[in-house]
Scaffold this motif. Structure first.
Motif, PDB file in Angstrom:
ATOM      1  N   GLU A   1       0.859  -1.180   0.000  1.00 54.05           N
ATOM      2  CA  GLU A   1       0.000   0.000   0.000  1.00 54.05           C
ATOM      3  C   GLU A   1       0.896   1.231   0.000  1.00 54.05           C
ATOM      4  O   GLU A   1       1.656   1.454   0.941  1.00 54.05           O
ATOM      5  CB  GLU A   1      -0.912   0.003   1.231  1.00 54.05           C
ATOM      6  N   ALA A   2       0.820   2.027  -1.055  1.00 56.33           N
ATOM      7  CA  ALA A   2       1.687   3.196  -1.169  1.00 56.33           C
ATOM      8  C   ALA A   2       1.033   4.214  -2.097  1.00 56.33           C
ATOM      9  O   ALA A   2       0.195   3.866  -2.937  1.00 56.33           O
ATOM     10  CB  ALA A   2       3.058   2.796  -1.712  1.00 56.33           C
ATOM     11  N   SER A   3       1.406   5.470  -1.943  1.00 56.91           N
ATOM     12  CA  SER A   3       0.902   6.497  -2.847  1.00 56.91           C
ATOM     13  C   SER A   3       1.574   6.414  -4.206  1.00 56.91           C
ATOM     14  O   SER A   3       1.028   6.854  -5.217  1.00 56.91           O
ATOM     15  CB  SER A   3       1.135   7.891  -2.243  1.00 56.91           C
ATOM     16  N   GLU A   4       2.777   5.837  -4.253  1.00 56.69           N
ATOM     17  CA  GLU A   4       3.508   5.693  -5.511  1.00 56.69           C
ATOM     18  C   GLU A   4       4.582   4.636  -5.326  1.00 56.69           C
ATOM     19  O   GLU A   4       5.142   4.492  -4.243  1.00 56.69           O
ATOM     20  CB  GLU A   4       4.156   7.029  -5.906  1.00 56.69           C
ATOM     21  N   VAL A   5       4.857   3.877  -6.380  1.00 48.41           N
ATOM     22  CA  VAL A   5       5.894   2.842  -6.339  1.00 48.41           C
ATOM     23  C   VAL A   5       6.875   3.086  -7.474  1.00 48.41           C
ATOM     24  O   VAL A   5       6.480   3.161  -8.639  1.00 48.41           O
ATOM     25  CB  VAL A   5       5.295   1.424  -6.462  1.00 48.41           C
ATOM     26  N   ASP A   6       8.144   3.247  -7.161  1.00 47.96           N
ATOM     27  CA  ASP A   6       9.199   3.406  -8.154  1.00 47.96           C
ATOM     28  C   ASP A   6      10.181   2.249  -8.024  1.00 47.96           C
ATOM     29  O   ASP A   6      10.572   1.876  -6.919  1.00 47.96           O
ATOM     30  CB  ASP A   6       9.971   4.716  -7.948  1.00 47.96           C
TER      31      ASP A   6
END
Length: 210
Positions: free
Chosen positions: A162-167
């Protein structure tokens, strides 16, 4: 010059023995760090919880008879945490860990989670301890393994991120393919089974993704 008080004390062997017995008795009354086993877990609803533990090394009478300890209730347990960042692996019943005994009554500080006066005049009591787990455990089935060869994440269950963005970044001098043995779904579209419209059947192939 001979110290008269020392001479008198040394001459009285019974006094020496009595003093030694008294010292040993006082030391035996002090709670010391010891192996314990978890008997119950009380999660903290988001914050670190507490456990009930039972010391694994029995007490012993002067004639060698073993006497089990009682259960220690409401012991705070360790969580690796800094501010709002934490690794959450709460204890489970049957775990073996270590009880670290405090020098003074810590009950007020535990309940308020702030610097506090001692709750009583007791010292070195097993009632005032914290639990550090992870000793003598069986082989795990869910774990993160970190070695010089890399990082390995293993679980028999499901992995949820669960994350706002994954890089995912790879150094320019390293080819970093991402390989999956199963299907991958993005925004409801299957990588293995999605269809392309607006094409005609034949022996030709499409170009690379754009």
């Amino acid at each position: 010059m001979t110290n008269p008080s020392f001479s008198n004390f040394s001459a009285q062997g019974s006094d020496t023995g009595a003093l030694e017995t008294l010292i040993r008795k006082s030391l035996s009354d002090l709670g010391t760090n010891t192996l314990v086993q978890v008997k119950a877990v009380h999660p903290g609803d988001g914050i670190v919880g507490k456990v009930d533990v039972h010391p694994m090394v029995h007490q012993q009478t002067s004639d060698g008879v073993s006497v089990p300890h009682g259960t220690i209730y409401g012991v705070p347990y360790l969580r690796i945490q800094g501010g709002a960042c934490a690794i959450i692996v709460d204890p489970v019943v049957g775990d073996i860990g270590y009880a670290i005994i405090s020098g003074r009554d810590q009950s007020n500080a535990v309940e308020s989670r702030a610097p506090s006066s001692p709750g009583s005049f007791r010292q070195h009591s097993m009632a005032d301890c914290v639990y550090v787990g992870g000793f003598l455990g069986a082989a795990p089935t869910h774990y993160v393994q970190v070695t010089t060869d890399g990082i390995r994440l293993v679980t028999t269950g499901k992995v949820t991120i669960e994350a706002s963005e994954v890089d995912i970044n790879c150094p320019v001098n390293v080819s970093g393919p991402i390989t999956a043995t199963g299907d991958i779904t993005g925004n409801g579209i299957s990588l293995d089974n999605h269809m392309h419209g607006g094409v005609q059947s034949g022996s030709g192939t499409t170009g690379k993704p754009q």
